[in-house]
Design an enzyme around this catalytic site. Structure first.
Site, PDB file in Angstrom:
ATOM      1  N   THR A 419       9.294 -33.084  -9.282  1.00  0.00           N
ATOM      2  CA  THR A 419       9.105 -31.841  -8.299  1.00  0.00           C
ATOM      3  C   THR A 419       7.693 -31.444  -8.049  1.00  0.00           C
ATOM      4  OG1 THR A 419       9.716 -30.480 -10.242  1.00  0.00           O
ATOM      5  CG2 THR A 419      11.516 -31.201  -8.793  1.00  0.00           C
ATOM      6  N   ASP A 459      19.528 -38.038 -12.070  1.00  0.00           N
ATOM      7  CA  ASP A 459      19.838 -36.522 -12.787  1.00  0.00           C
ATOM      8  C   ASP A 459      21.125 -36.494 -12.976  1.00  0.00           C
ATOM      9  OD1 ASP A 459      17.420 -35.519 -12.867  1.00  0.00           O
ATOM     10  OD2 ASP A 459      17.623 -34.426 -10.982  1.00  0.00           O
ATOM     11  N   SER A 485      17.425 -28.572 -12.317  1.00  0.00           N
ATOM     12  CA  SER A 485      16.784 -27.401 -13.000  1.00  0.00           C
ATOM     13  C   SER A 485      16.158 -26.688 -12.067  1.00  0.00           C
ATOM     14  CB  SER A 485      16.234 -28.034 -14.136  1.00  0.00           C
ATOM     15  OG  SER A 485      16.916 -28.559 -15.092  1.00  0.00           O
ATOM     16  N   GLY A 507      10.849 -30.559 -14.458  1.00  0.00           N
ATOM     17  CA  GLY A 507      12.161 -30.975 -15.086  1.00  0.00           C
ATOM     18  C   GLY A 507      13.032 -30.011 -15.634  1.00  0.00           C
TER      19      GLY A 507
END
Length: 604
Positions: A419, A459, A485, A507
Site C-alpha cells: 500500500t 489477503d 487493514s 499491512g
C-alpha cells in the site's frame, strides 16, 4: 454514503445482549511477529509541519505530490488531484500501488462522507481451496503470490472514474497528463525504489519486469537513472481517452488475462468477463463519536471489507475508557510511557480478536448483531474495556457484540503487505483520504503493458475453515473482496468542520500507525508532522513490537514485567496527514509526511 448529522444512537438491544451473554467465542490463535510490508530504507531529515493557506496534497513520492498540486492550482477538486497522484504513483512507486490494484477512497464534499470501494474481487472461477496444497495444507506465502493465482480483478481505475463523475471539476483526460509526461521523458530512480529492487528476489522471474527494472547484468538501475516507461504512457493515453473501459475491456484486458492464466507454474483463473464485470461500490462510512482531551470529535473511516476503521475505532474507544488515555507523553523523553503502551497493547489484542472473528466482505459476511457499528457501540466497548488490567491478560477472546452469535471460526494470523496513502484538501474545503495498493511489494511480480498486477487474493484466509470445519469469514469465494487493514480516515470537530485527513500503508500494522497518529493529533494535540514522527508500536495479538532503537531499555523492561513478550524491529509506516490549523492568526492547513519513506506535502 453518510450525512454527518448526529452520532448513531446506542443500541439498548446490544447492551442487553452483552449483559445476558454467558459464553464467549474462543480466542484466535496467538499471532506471530508481524512482517513488514516493505523494507526500511532509512529516515529522512527531521522537518517541521508544512503550512498551506488554502489547499494541500500529501503523497508518498514528490513527483506524485507535485502532480496533485498542479491539479489543485488549476482549480481542480481534491478528487481530481487524487487521480493525478495515483497515475504518477503507478509509475514512480510501482512496488506499492497502481492501476493494476485496488483502493479505498473516503471523500468529503462539504456535506457528506462517501466511501468509494475499489477493492479487487476474486474471479468467478475460484473456490475456497484456492490457496491449499493437494494435501489440503495452506500454501507457503510466496508460492501462492508469485504468478497469476493471487491476482484479483483490479478496481482502482473504475472506482476513481465513478468518483470523478460525481466530484471531478477538471476533464478526466487532463488528470493523466503529468503521468504521461513522466512516463515518456522518464523519472529518476529514487533511493527507496533502488533499495527495494536490490532486496527483491522474485521480480526477475518475470521477463517483462526483469527487462524494465534491471540492467542486463541483473543489477537494478542505479539511483538517479532516468527510467522511461513508453508502454505505460500508451496505456495512460488510452485511459485518458476511453476511460476505465480501456483497462477492463479490449486488448489491455486481454493482455492481463493472458498473463494471469498463462503463468507457467502458478496460473490464475481471471477471465475477460471478470474484468468487464468489475463493480466499484459506494458504501456507508463507519463514523463514531470520540472524546479526546476534553473535546468531542467525529471519526469516519472505511467500512468492511476493510477492518481498519473498526479496529482503529475499537482501540481508541477502549483506550478512552481507561485512565491511560489522558496520560501525556513523558516529559523527559517525549514518548509514551510503559503504562500507556501496556494499555494500548491490551486494547489492540481485543480489537484484533474481533477482527479475526467477524470481519469480511459485507456482501458475503453478516455483521454481528446486524450492524457493523455494533463493534463500536459504547455499551459493547464499556464491557470489553473491563478486560484490560494492569498485567497482560492470558487470553484476548473475541467479544459478543450482538444477540446473534457467529458460526465463523477466527482467522489465523497471516502475512499482510502493501500500500500507499494519499491525503488531500482542496481550496473549497473538499477532502479525501485514500489508501491504495497492489498488496505485496511489487504485487504478483507480473508486469503487463508497463504496470504490475496485484496479489490481493492472498489477503483472504488461506485456510477456509478451522479443524472443526467452521468456515472463516474471510475465506475465498467467487466475486468476494478480501478483508483489508487499510484505514483511510477523516476527522471532524464539534462544529462538523473537517479537522484532519490521515492514513498509512503497512499491512496489518496500518491499524496501529493510524490509531497512534490520531491519538497524537487529538489527545496529545501534536501537529501532523510531530504525530507522524512518534515511534511506531503495536501488536496483532502476539508479541509487542516496538520500532527498533526508538524506546529506552527501561520501557522495554517495564513491558516485560507486565507479561509482554517484546520485540524490536524496523516498522516502515508511510503516514500522510493534513490537519486544520488551530492558530487563528494563521488559518489554513498543516501537513505531515512520514520520514520513513519518501513522501512530501505540497500546497499553496
Amino acid at each position: 454514503m453518510m450525512i454527518l448529522r448526529r452520532p448513531a444512537p446506542t443500541s439498548a438491544l446490544i447492551a442487553a445482549a452483552l449483559l445476558a451473554a454467558c459464553a464467549t467465542p474462543p480466542a484466535p490463535p496467538e499471532a506471530s511477529l508481524p512482517r513488514q510490508p516493505e523494507i526500511a530504507t532509512g529516515l529522512q531529515a527531521a522537518r517541521p509541519a508544512s503550512r498551506h493557506a488554502q489547499f494541500a496534497v500529501a503523497a508518498a513520492n514528490p513527483l506524485a505530490t507535485e502532480a496533485g498540486r498542479q491539479m489543485l492550482a488549476r482549480g481542480g477538486s481534491a478528487l481530481d488531484a487524487a487521480i493525478a497522484v495515483q497515475m504518477v504513483l503507478t509509475l514512480v512507486e510501482p512496488q506499492s500501488s497502481g492501476i493494476g490494484g485496488g483502493a479505498f477512497l473516503l471523500h468529503w464534499d462539504g456535506q457528506q462522507v462517501q466511501a468509494f470501494d475499489g477493492r479487487e474481487t476474486a474471479p468467478a472461477a475460484v473456490d475456497e481451496r484456492l490457496f491449499l496444497t493437494p494435501e489440503g495444507q495452506p500454501m507457503a506465502f510466496h508460492d501462492a503470490v508469485v504468478g497469476g493465482r493471487a491476482v484479483g480483478v483490479p478496481g482502482t481505475v473504475r472506482m476513481l472514474e465513478m468518483a470523478h463523475a460525481q466530484h471531478g471539476r477538471l476533464r478526466w483526460a487532463e488528470l493523466f497528463e503529468p503521468a504521461i509526461r513522466l512516463a515518456e521523458a522518464g523519472f529518476p530512480v529514487s533511493p527507496r525504489l533502488h533499495a527495494m529492487l536490490q532486496a527483491e528476489t522474485h521480480l526477475k522471474k518475470d521477463p517483462a519486469a526483469a527487462a524494465f527494472f534491471y540492467q542486463p547484468d541483473g543489477t537494478p538501475w542505479p539511483v538517479g537513472h532516468r527510467l522511461k516507461n513508453p508502454e505505460l504512457a500508451e496505456v495512460l493515453r488510452r485511459l485518458a481517452r476511453e476511460g476505465a473501459r480501456a483497462l477492463h475491456e479490449g486488448e489491455i484486458a486481454q493482455a492481463i488475462v493472458a498473463k494471469v492464466q498463462g503463468h507457467p507454474g502458478n496460473p490464475g483463473r481471471m477471465t475477460l468477463a471478470d474484468l468487464a464485470g468489475y463493480p466499484p461500490k459506494v458504501r456507508e462510512a463507519i463514523c463514531h463519536a470520540h472524546v479526546a482531551d476534553g473535546r468531542r470529535w467525529r471519526i469516519c473511516g472505511f467500512p468492511p471489507p476493510s477492518s481498519g476503521a473498526i479496529a482503529v475505532g475499537q482501540i481508541l474507544g477502549l483506550m478512552a475508557r481507561t485512565g491511560a488515555a489522558q496520560e501525556p507523553l513523558t516529559a523527559d523523553t517525549g514518548l509514551p510511557s510503559a503504562g500507556w503502551l501496556h494499555t494500548y497493547m491490551e486494547a489492540s489484542r481485543l480489537a484484533f480478536a474481533d477482527r479475526a472473528q467477524y470481519l469480511g466482505d459485507p456482501d458475503f459476511v453478516p455483521a454481528p448483531g446486524g450492524d457493523w457499528r455494533s463493534l463500536l457501540d459504547p455499551a459493547y466497548l464499556d464491557a470489553r474495556a473491563q478486560r484490560i488490567g494492569s498485567q497482560r491478560a492470558p487470553t484476548a477472546p473475541a467479544g459478543v457484540p450482538g444477540p446473534v452469535r457467529t458460526g465463523f471460526a477466527p482467522m489465523a494470523e497471516q502475512i499482510e503487505y502493501g500500500t500507499s496513502h494519499i491525503s488531500i484538501v482542496d481550496a473549497q474545503g473538499r477532502a479525501l483520504s485514500m489508501t491504495t495498493t497492489i498488496e505485496d511489494a511489487f504485487g504478483a511480480r507480473q508486469m503487463v503493458r508497463g504496470f504490475l498486477l496485484n496479489n490481493e487474493l492472498s489477503d483472504f484466509s488461506f485456510a477456509p475453515a478451522d479443524t472443526s470445519g467452521r468456515p472463516v469469514a474471510n475465506r475465498v469465494e467467487p466475486g468476494k473482496r478480501p478483508r483489508s487493514s487499510m484505514a483511510p480516515t477523516l476527522v471532524f470537530d464539534e462544529q462538523g468542520r473537517l479537522a484532519a485527513s490521515a492514513g498509512s500503508p503497512g499491512g496489518a500494522l496500518i491499524i496501529h500507525y493510524t490509531a497512534r497518529t490520531l491519538h497524537g493529533l487529538l489527545q496529545w494535540r501534536l501537529d501532523p508532522q510531530a504525530a507522524i514522527d512518534l515511534p511506531n508500536f503495536g501488536t496483532t495479538g502476539g508479541p509487542v513490537v516496538l520500532e527498533k532503537g526508538r524506546f529506552p531499555a527501561a520501557v522495554i523492561e517495564a513491558l516485560k514485567a507486565r507479561g509482554h513478550e517484546v520485540r524490536e524491529q524496523e516498522m516502515t509506516s508511510g503516514l500522510q496527514a493534513i490537519s486544520r490549523s488551530t492558530d487563528p492568526a494563521r488559518p489554513g492547513w498543516l501537513g505531515g509526511a512520514d520520514p520513513r519513506r519518501e513522501g512530501v506535502v505540497l500546497g499553496n
